[in-house]
Design a protein around this motif. Structure first.
Motif, PDB file in Angstrom:
ATOM      1  N   ASP A 132     -56.425  12.516  80.888  1.00 49.30           N
ATOM      2  CA  ASP A 132     -56.331  13.867  81.611  1.00 49.30           C
ATOM      3  C   ASP A 132     -54.782  13.687  82.304  1.00 49.30           C
ATOM      4  OD1 ASP A 132     -58.464  14.870  80.956  1.00 49.30           O
ATOM      5  OD2 ASP A 132     -59.388  14.382  82.899  1.00 49.30           O
ATOM      6  N   GLU A 133     -54.202  12.608  82.820  1.00 50.00           N
ATOM      7  CA  GLU A 133     -53.008  12.706  83.472  1.00 50.00           C
ATOM      8  C   GLU A 133     -51.878  12.461  82.103  1.00 50.00           C
ATOM      9  OE1 GLU A 133     -53.949  10.001  87.502  1.00 50.00           O
ATOM     10  OE2 GLU A 133     -53.607   8.919  85.509  1.00 50.00           O
ATOM     11  N   MET A 193     -48.973  15.357  81.671  1.00 52.86           N
ATOM     12  CA  MET A 193     -47.550  14.721  81.659  1.00 52.86           C
ATOM     13  C   MET A 193     -46.746  15.079  80.492  1.00 52.86           C
ATOM     14  SD  MET A 193     -46.172  10.991  82.631  1.00 52.86           S
ATOM     15  CE  MET A 193     -44.518  10.543  82.889  1.00 52.86           C
ATOM     16  N   THR A 194     -47.564  15.059  79.323  1.00 54.81           N
ATOM     17  CA  THR A 194     -46.832  15.401  78.061  1.00 54.81           C
ATOM     18  C   THR A 194     -46.925  16.791  77.556  1.00 54.81           C
ATOM     19  OG1 THR A 194     -48.629  14.495  76.784  1.00 54.81           O
ATOM     20  CG2 THR A 194     -47.117  12.938  77.349  1.00 54.81           C
ATOM     21  N   TYR A 195     -47.760  17.346  78.427  1.00 52.69           N
ATOM     22  CA  TYR A 195     -48.036  18.994  77.759  1.00 52.69           C
ATOM     23  C   TYR A 195     -48.666  18.903  76.261  1.00 52.69           C
ATOM     24  CZ  TYR A 195     -45.262  20.407  81.807  1.00 52.69           C
ATOM     25  OH  TYR A 195     -44.553  20.458  83.062  1.00 52.69           O
ATOM     26  N   LEU A 196     -49.516  17.957  76.407  1.00 54.38           N
ATOM     27  CA  LEU A 196     -50.426  17.769  74.946  1.00 54.38           C
ATOM     28  C   LEU A 196     -51.948  18.233  75.410  1.00 54.38           C
ATOM     29  CD1 LEU A 196     -49.228  14.587  73.536  1.00 54.38           C
ATOM     30  CD2 LEU A 196     -48.774  16.653  72.603  1.00 54.38           C
ATOM     31  N   SER A 197     -52.688  18.631  74.435  1.00 51.75           N
ATOM     32  CA  SER A 197     -54.039  19.025  74.654  1.00 51.75           C
ATOM     33  C   SER A 197     -54.753  17.793  74.606  1.00 51.75           C
ATOM     34  CB  SER A 197     -54.657  19.815  73.666  1.00 51.75           C
ATOM     35  OG  SER A 197     -54.765  19.074  72.311  1.00 51.75           O
ATOM     36  N   ILE A 198     -55.993  17.639  75.455  1.00 58.20           N
ATOM     37  CA  ILE A 198     -56.583  16.384  75.536  1.00 58.20           C
ATOM     38  C   ILE A 198     -56.958  15.781  74.340  1.00 58.20           C
ATOM     39  CG2 ILE A 198     -58.810  17.439  75.923  1.00 58.20           C
ATOM     40  CD1 ILE A 198     -57.376  14.384  77.559  1.00 58.20           C
ATOM     41  N   TYR A 254     -53.754  10.909  69.081  1.00 62.63           N
ATOM     42  CA  TYR A 254     -52.646   9.695  69.203  1.00 62.63           C
ATOM     43  C   TYR A 254     -53.339   8.577  69.585  1.00 62.63           C
ATOM     44  CZ  TYR A 254     -49.221  13.353  68.483  1.00 62.63           C
ATOM     45  OH  TYR A 254     -48.510  14.513  68.122  1.00 62.63           O
ATOM     46  N   ILE A 255     -54.089   8.497  70.596  1.00 61.38           N
ATOM     47  CA  ILE A 255     -54.822   7.149  71.091  1.00 61.38           C
ATOM     48  C   ILE A 255     -55.380   6.411  69.915  1.00 61.38           C
ATOM     49  CG2 ILE A 255     -56.551   6.107  72.489  1.00 61.38           C
ATOM     50  CD1 ILE A 255     -55.617   7.921  74.615  1.00 61.38           C
ATOM     51  N   ARG A 256     -56.318   7.275  69.123  1.00 59.81           N
ATOM     52  CA  ARG A 256     -56.943   6.618  67.863  1.00 59.81           C
ATOM     53  C   ARG A 256     -56.061   6.059  66.942  1.00 59.81           C
ATOM     54  NH1 ARG A 256     -60.512  10.992  68.702  1.00 59.81           N
ATOM     55  NH2 ARG A 256     -59.346  12.388  67.229  1.00 59.81           N
TER      56      ARG A 256
END
Length: 224
Positions: A170-171, A175-180, A186-188
């Motif tokens: 969530d943070e 911070m990056t103005y991306l959707s969750i 990106y994490i995957r």
């Protein structure tokens, strides 16, 4: 005697030494127009420069940028350099006091032209466009983020950097103005490329591969 004006003096600021070094390398062929005189990682600018180029990799963006700390009492104009070109985000950065906003989609010559326009007093902002896909970055900007040698895109690397700094999903999204959902994507992608499956592993991997912000300052010797 040449009638050409002296090059604009520029300081590049980010918390990652590899990032500022990469941007400086991209600008180096244009030293007759812009001269990088200071590189700062986690330190305030101390040189009396014309422009400060603030790279947002792994850093606060939009109206969260602390321009007073960046300028450090000097006269420099601040130009934001970011993948995030959402018009609302750009508006907030400019309203906060930034003098210009450049997209990382620009090649080096476009960056130089943008910096020169800001110095002339123009308010520079990205042209209306679709959101930039960092995996399709201009060739001149390759290799300016940690993890590129492991196949991470700029966005994937930025998310790993923020995970290494201890931020939650969530943070990171705020911070990056991306959707969750984009953050999770990106994490995957990053986890798959670096061969891990858990957040704790990501933190350890990040600490071992240059994703912790570092402190450094490089000053160019004055020209005589």
């Amino acid at each position: 005697m040449s009638d050409s004006p002296p090059p604009l003096s520029v300081a590049i600021v980010n918390d990652y030494e590899i990032v500022i070094a990469g941007v400086a390398a991209a600008l180096a062929p244009f030293s007759e127009r812009v001269r990088v005189v200071e590189l700062d990682s986690q330190l305030p600018v101390i040189s009396d420069v014309d422009l400060i180029l603030y790279d947002t990799f792994g850093q606060v963006q939009g109206d969260g940028i602390d321009l007073e700390t960046l300028v450090n009492g000097g006269r420099a104009k601040v130009v934001v350099f970011s993948w995030n070109v959402d018009p609302d985000l750009v508006d907030r950065a400019l309203a906060r006091g930034a003098s210009g906003y450049l997209s990382k989609e620009l090649k080096a010559e476009g960056m130089v032209a943008g910096l020169e326009a800001v110095w002339r007093g123009e308010t520079v902002r990205p042209a209306p466009q679709q959101p930039v896909d960092p995996t399709q970055a201009a060739a001149s900007m390759r290799g300016v983020w940690p993890g590129h040698e492991h196949g991470l895109s700029a966005r994937e690397a930025e998310v790993v950097a923020l995970i290494t700094q201890g931020l939650s999903n969530d943070e990171i999204a705020k911070m990056t103005y991306l959707s969750i959902n984009s953050v999770k994507t990106y994490i995957r992608g990053a986890y798959r490329k670096i061969g891990i499956s858990r957040r704790s592993q990501a933190v350890i991997w990040g600490m071992q591969h240059g994703f912790e912000p570092n402190t450094s300052r490089v000053l160019e010797a004055p020209r005589t």
